[in-house]
Scaffold this motif. Structure first.
Motif, PDB file in Angstrom:
ATOM      1  N   LEU A  72      -5.056  -1.447  -6.387  1.00 16.98           N
ATOM      2  CA  LEU A  72      -4.993  -0.009  -6.182  1.00 16.98           C
ATOM      3  C   LEU A  72      -4.644   0.263  -4.725  1.00 16.98           C
ATOM      4  CD1 LEU A  72      -8.224   1.260  -8.013  1.00 16.98           C
ATOM      5  CD2 LEU A  72      -5.862   1.508  -8.820  1.00 16.98           C
ATOM      6  N   ASN A  74      -5.284  -0.773   0.612  1.00 17.24           N
ATOM      7  CA  ASN A  74      -4.940  -1.502  -0.602  1.00 17.24           C
ATOM      8  C   ASN A  74      -6.108  -2.397  -0.992  1.00 17.24           C
ATOM      9  OD1 ASN A  74      -2.667  -2.433  -2.548  1.00 17.24           O
ATOM     10  ND2 ASN A  74      -3.581  -4.340  -1.824  1.00 17.24           N
ATOM     11  N   ALA A  96      -4.090   3.724  -1.774  1.00 17.01           N
ATOM     12  CA  ALA A  96      -4.118   5.149  -1.447  1.00 17.01           C
ATOM     13  C   ALA A  96      -3.541   5.310  -0.045  1.00 17.01           C
ATOM     14  CB  ALA A  96      -5.536   5.698  -1.509  1.00 17.01           C
ATOM     15  N   ARG A  97      -2.856   6.431   0.187  1.00 16.27           N
ATOM     16  CA  ARG A  97      -2.211   6.632   1.491  1.00 16.27           C
ATOM     17  C   ARG A  97      -2.123   8.122   1.794  1.00 16.27           C
ATOM     18  NH1 ARG A  97       0.905   3.945   5.201  1.00 16.27           N
ATOM     19  NH2 ARG A  97       0.635   2.011   4.024  1.00 16.27           N
ATOM     20  N   TYR A  98      -2.310   8.431   3.071  1.00 13.24           N
ATOM     21  CA  TYR A  98      -2.087   9.789   3.562  1.00 13.24           C
ATOM     22  C   TYR A  98      -1.147   9.718   4.762  1.00 13.24           C
ATOM     23  CZ  TYR A  98      -2.766  14.466   5.389  1.00 13.24           C
ATOM     24  OH  TYR A  98      -2.551  15.750   5.828  1.00 13.24           O
ATOM     25  N   GLU A 131      -0.694  10.029  -1.542  1.00 18.74           N
ATOM     26  CA  GLU A 131      -0.356   9.299  -2.765  1.00 18.74           C
ATOM     27  C   GLU A 131      -1.456   8.308  -3.098  1.00 18.74           C
ATOM     28  OE1 GLU A 131       3.170   6.755  -2.151  1.00 18.74           O
ATOM     29  OE2 GLU A 131       2.947   7.184  -0.018  1.00 18.74           O
ATOM     30  N   ILE A 132      -1.583   8.035  -4.385  1.00 15.41           N
ATOM     31  CA  ILE A 132      -2.524   7.042  -4.871  1.00 15.41           C
ATOM     32  C   ILE A 132      -1.846   6.309  -6.012  1.00 15.41           C
ATOM     33  CG2 ILE A 132      -3.636   8.715  -6.420  1.00 15.41           C
ATOM     34  CD1 ILE A 132      -6.264   7.134  -5.930  1.00 15.41           C
ATOM     35  N   SER A 149       0.831  -1.207   0.000  1.00 17.33           N
ATOM     36  CA  SER A 149       0.000   0.000   0.000  1.00 17.33           C
ATOM     37  C   SER A 149       0.867   1.259   0.000  1.00 17.33           C
ATOM     38  CB  SER A 149      -0.923   0.007   1.215  1.00 17.33           C
ATOM     39  OG  SER A 149      -0.163   0.049   2.410  1.00 17.33           O
ATOM     40  N   TYR A 150       2.021   1.166  -0.577  1.00 19.61           N
ATOM     41  CA  TYR A 150       2.928   2.311  -0.697  1.00 19.61           C
ATOM     42  C   TYR A 150       3.841   2.055  -1.889  1.00 19.61           C
ATOM     43  CZ  TYR A 150       5.793  -0.938   2.082  1.00 19.61           C
ATOM     44  OH  TYR A 150       6.448  -2.046   2.557  1.00 19.61           O
ATOM     45  N   THR A 182       2.087   5.919  -9.693  1.00 14.89           N
ATOM     46  CA  THR A 182       1.752   6.576  -8.425  1.00 14.89           C
ATOM     47  C   THR A 182       1.657   8.074  -8.629  1.00 14.89           C
ATOM     48  OG1 THR A 182       3.024   4.879  -7.244  1.00 14.89           O
ATOM     49  CG2 THR A 182       2.419   6.867  -6.011  1.00 14.89           C
ATOM     50  N   GLY A 197      -3.073   3.819   5.164  1.00 14.49           N
ATOM     51  CA  GLY A 197      -3.119   3.403   3.774  1.00 14.49           C
ATOM     52  C   GLY A 197      -4.145   2.304   3.568  1.00 14.49           C
TER      53      GLY A 197
END
Length: 830
Positions: free
Chosen positions: A582, A573, A584-586, A616-617, A59-60, A631, A571
């Motif tokens: 796919l 996944n 996404a993470r903050y 990021e996504i 997830s990154y 990404t 994040g």
């Protein structure tokens, strides 16, 4: 002709191997040259879980560089390996140590925001400590098996000083059953290098490993003396029974390498950057034999400056890694290392502006008043008194040169302890809670003399003498080529205690959906003493060079600062299929001030934690014929303190100014590997970003009037908006011969925040060829900068990083990539 001969020889050897019956290969041997495959890459960096996680399931954003990629690209430094990571802008033109790396528009240099790790633990707790980059404490060699690089995301939660990412170099060990290897490398810059290792299992679960290298050469830029000399050895014993593992690793490094600095350049009639007549911009350097050993006058006696020492690292490190299963699903992990190191950095830093002799002498006319009877100035060589004229070297140019010596002995302990648990609760959890403790103390001793140099390869020092009407010498502006003795002095002792607590959970809610959470609290306590400084006159009335020598007063300012902050990341996944997903993470994280910020400014009060926000996504797809990772990212640094160190040629000292601003960057990273047929594959890394300064304003005096400078929206220095690395490759003779062409394209960059000077876009080409001649013998050739073009990576920071003093000048200083070089190696496995 030499390049053609090397390439032809490798093809001929590969052809001979093809004609013979193909020997059986072990999995280790075939992995070296087979077409690349990332479908089953298991990642261990940047996460809390102890279970296997494939790269496509992360997830990154993470890049894996396996043994095959490392062996064929054969990087000469850790920074060179970073070039295979999208999102990273790497300047490796400094040599094997003290390079710069930035990730996703981060606004700091060196390794201050990107952590360099070895086996999951930071090589150095503060990788951007003043004059001590983490890559000076690390050497890449054949004992490294693979590399994992995390960009943004969870990097700052599980490693200190890593908001931009972390790069983990993972070493070989005996239980991997690596066998043995001896490799000899030759380069056309007088390189001679031997790498070797041997590892084996000594019992069912026990292994031993020993390896290292020894190398010497005259430098990628010709210094006229042995510039690189030394090596490294490590010995490892490890245990792995599938549940519990243990490794004790002892490493000793004693190696010196040169630090390459900007060179003089100019423009042709069409505005194209070209060499200055009399200087080889691709292979030349101002450093040379005349300045290899110089006695620099100092308080209490001369300072013995030895330029041949370069960046000399002596380090012994003991590392312990272990994991114990306390019960099913519950474990304890430990990573600890202690290092005792002494690092000396001696280099010749060109400074000021490149100036024609006549203009330079005119700027010194005010010095005539110091010598009664003087009517003019004359330049001559410092060592033999021969005249230096306006036509010397075909250019008649001069430049200042700082002969700088920095000694940083340091002791450091880093330990990371982590409890892990796997359990079921509305899904499957991989949980970890742990802490990191870092302790390091160091000295920072710095001394410098500023000389006057000709513009020539392996430059000589120049004297400026005052003469009377009859031409007789009545005084000396310089002394033995030195404009100023003791132009910089520091005496510092610092100690840091760093504490961090973190926890994280990988929560597999359904077979397709996973949520990842993690948080970190960190505190750094900085204490130490910094010598107060004064200037003294050494008492020679015949020269101005010793009038203002910086030295200590015998008094010290105390430093006692503490900083803390906390950050978190979340994040998600979603895996549509095992090979596509796919994420996404903050991340809301931080960067704490460095002890190095106080080396020359013990009383400063403008330091505080820097808040950082990142989002990021990404989309991922991995199959036998295509790996694709895309990404999109956003990064914001808030309240960054910027320092502008400008060398003042009138006083021969550095002046400083400060400003505080934000930075924002957003962009897209693309990483792909395409394998349409077994004979051909194409690797691709692409980064497009828009990194900007926000709110960058300050006031300075111009002709006695306060003037506001506003650089809001300017592009971050050094970082290109577009970076592309494409690697088409051909695999022949059942994969036993692989040929790669590295194509690197970078858009324009700027060496100053005002964006007043342009570093032009360029395309760099490198060629890698690797052939398995027999089951045991492999040959490799690496040719860099095939077109032998001038490719600027950075400007001249000493001319100003806020506004470049070289902007608009006919002659200027900048650091290009190295010219075309050839390296060939032969490796024998057993």
């Amino acid at each position: 002709m030499r390049i053609l001969f090397l390439s032809t020889s490798l093809f001929a050897l590969a052809g001979a191997a093809h004609a013979a019956p193909a020997p059986a290969q072990t999995s280790d041997q075939s992995a070296e040259i087979k077409p690349l495959d990332e479908t089953q890459d298991i990642v261990v960096t940047g996460r809390v879980g102890a279970t296997d996680l494939r790269k496509v399931e992360a997830s990154y954003a993470i890049t894996t560089i396996d043994d095959a990629k490392l062996r064929i690209s054969n990087p000469i430094s850790a920074a060179e390996a970073f070039k295979q990571v999208p999102g990273f802008w790497v300047e490796s033109s400094g040599g094997e140590g003290s390079n710069n790396v930035r990730s996703r528009g981060i606004p700091t240099d060196g390794f201050s925001s990107v952590a360099l790790q070895e086996n999951g633990l930071s090589v150095q707790y503060d990788g951007g400590l003043g004059y001590l980059n983490a890559d000076q404490s690390f050497r890449f060699d054949e004992t490294i098996a693979r590399v994992e690089a995390v960009r943004g995301g969870p990097a700052s939660i599980f490693a200190p000083n890593a908001p931009g990412g972390l790069v983990n170099f993972i070493s070989r060990r005996g239980t991997d059953n690596p066998g043995g290897m001896v490799k000899y490398s030759w380069g056309d810059y007088d390189l001679a290098r031997v790498d070797a290792y041997y590892g084996t299992r000594i019992a069912d679960n026990w292994g031993v490993f020993v390896g290292g290298f020894y190398r010497r050469d005259h430098g990628l830029r010709d210094t006229g003396y042995r510039a690189s000399d030394g090596g490294q050895i490590r010995a490892t014993i490890d245990y792995d029974d599938g549940r519990n593992r243990f490794m004790l690793d002892v490493k000793h490094l004693d190696d010196k390498v040169p630090f390459y600095l900007p060179v003089p350049l100019t423009f042709d009639g069409k505005g194209k950057i070209i060499e200055v007549p009399g200087f080889d911009a691709l292979h030349g350097t101002l450093a040379g034999p005349e300045n290899a050993h110089v006695a620099i006058r100092n308080v209490g006696g001369p300072f013995d400056f030895d330029l041949t020492e370069g960046s000399h690292t002596k380090m012994t490190q003991v590392a312990l890694e272990s994991r114990f299963e306390m019960a099913d699903g519950f474990g304890w992990e430990n990573r600890t290392h202690y290092r005792d190191s002494k690092i000396l950095r001696n280099a010749l830093f060109p400074t000021g502006n490149v100036t024609a002799l006549g203009d330079y002498l005119a700027s010194l006319n005010g010095a005539l008043a110091a010598f009664p009877g003087a009517t003019g100035l004359r330049a001559q060589y410092a060592t033999d008194g021969a005249p230096f004229t306006a036509s010397a070297n075909g250019n008649g140019l001069v430049v200042g040169g700082n002969l700088l010596s920095v000694s940083v002995p340091m002791d450091e302990l880093i330990t990371d302890q982590r409890f892990t648990a796997e359990f079921e609760a509305a899904g499957k959890h991989s949980f970890a809670i742990g802490g990191t403790y870092g302790y390091y103390n160091y000295r920072f001793d710095r001394y410098m003399g500023t000389a006057l140099l000709e513009i020539a390869d392996q430059a000589r020092r120049l004297d400026v003498v005052a003469v009377n009407a009859a031409g007789a010498v009545v005084g000396r502006v310089t002394d033995n080529g030195f404009l100023s003795y003791g132009s910089l002095y520091d005496n510092v002792g610092m100690k840091v205690n760093a504490y961090a607590l973190y926890a994280g959970d990988e929560w597999q809610i359904t077979p397709k959906l996973r949520l990842d959470f993690a948080g970190r609290y960190e505190r750094n306590d900085i204490s130490g003493m910094v010598a107060r400084k004064t200037t003294v006159n050494l008492g020679d009335p015949t020269t101005l060079a010793d009038d203002k020598v910086n030295t200590g007063t015998g008094q010290f300012d105390l430093v006692d600062r503490s900083f803390d902050h906390w950050g978190w990341t979340v994040g998600a996944n979603y895996q549509f299929t095992p090979d596509a997903g796919l994420f996404a993470r903050y991340t809301d994280t931080f960067k704490l001030p460095s002890a190095g910020d106080y080396n020359g400014n013990p009383t400063r009060t403008d330091q505080s934690p820097i808040p950082i926000k990142m989002a990021e996504i990404g989309a991922k797809y991995s199959a036998s014929w295509l790996n694709l990772y895309a990404t999109g990212f956003y990064t914001k640094f808030k309240g960054v303190r910027f320092t502008d160190n400008v060398f003042d040629t009138k006083t021969n000292t550095y002046t400083q100014r400060f400003a505080t601003a934000d930075t924002v960057a957003y962009g897209v990273e693309l990483e792909a590997l395409i394998r349409p047929v077994k004979y051909f594959d194409l690797g691709l890394q692409l980064t497009w970003q828009d990194p900007q300064y926000k709110g960058f304003t300050y006031t300075e005096l111009v002709n006695g009037k306060p003037t506001i400078r506003d650089f809001d929206g300017k592009q971050l220095i050094r970082v290109p908006k577009l970076a592309i690395r494409a690697v088409p490759a051909i695999n022949l003779f059942k994969g036993r011969l692989r040929t790669e062409l590295e194509i690197e394209r970078y858009s324009e960059r700027f060496p100053d925040i005002a964006n007043s000077q342009v570093l032009p876009r360029y395309t760099n080409l490198n060629l890698n060829i690797r052939g398995e001649v027999t089951k045991f013998l492999t040959l490799t050739a690496n040719i860099t900068n095939l077109t032998n073009k001038i490719e600027l990576t950075e400007g001249n920071p000493r001319a100003g990083s806020f506004v470049s003093g070289d902007a608009g000048a006919r002659y200027f200083l900048a650091r290009p990539n190295f010219g075309r070089t050839v390296r060939v190696s032969a490796a024998v496995k057993f």
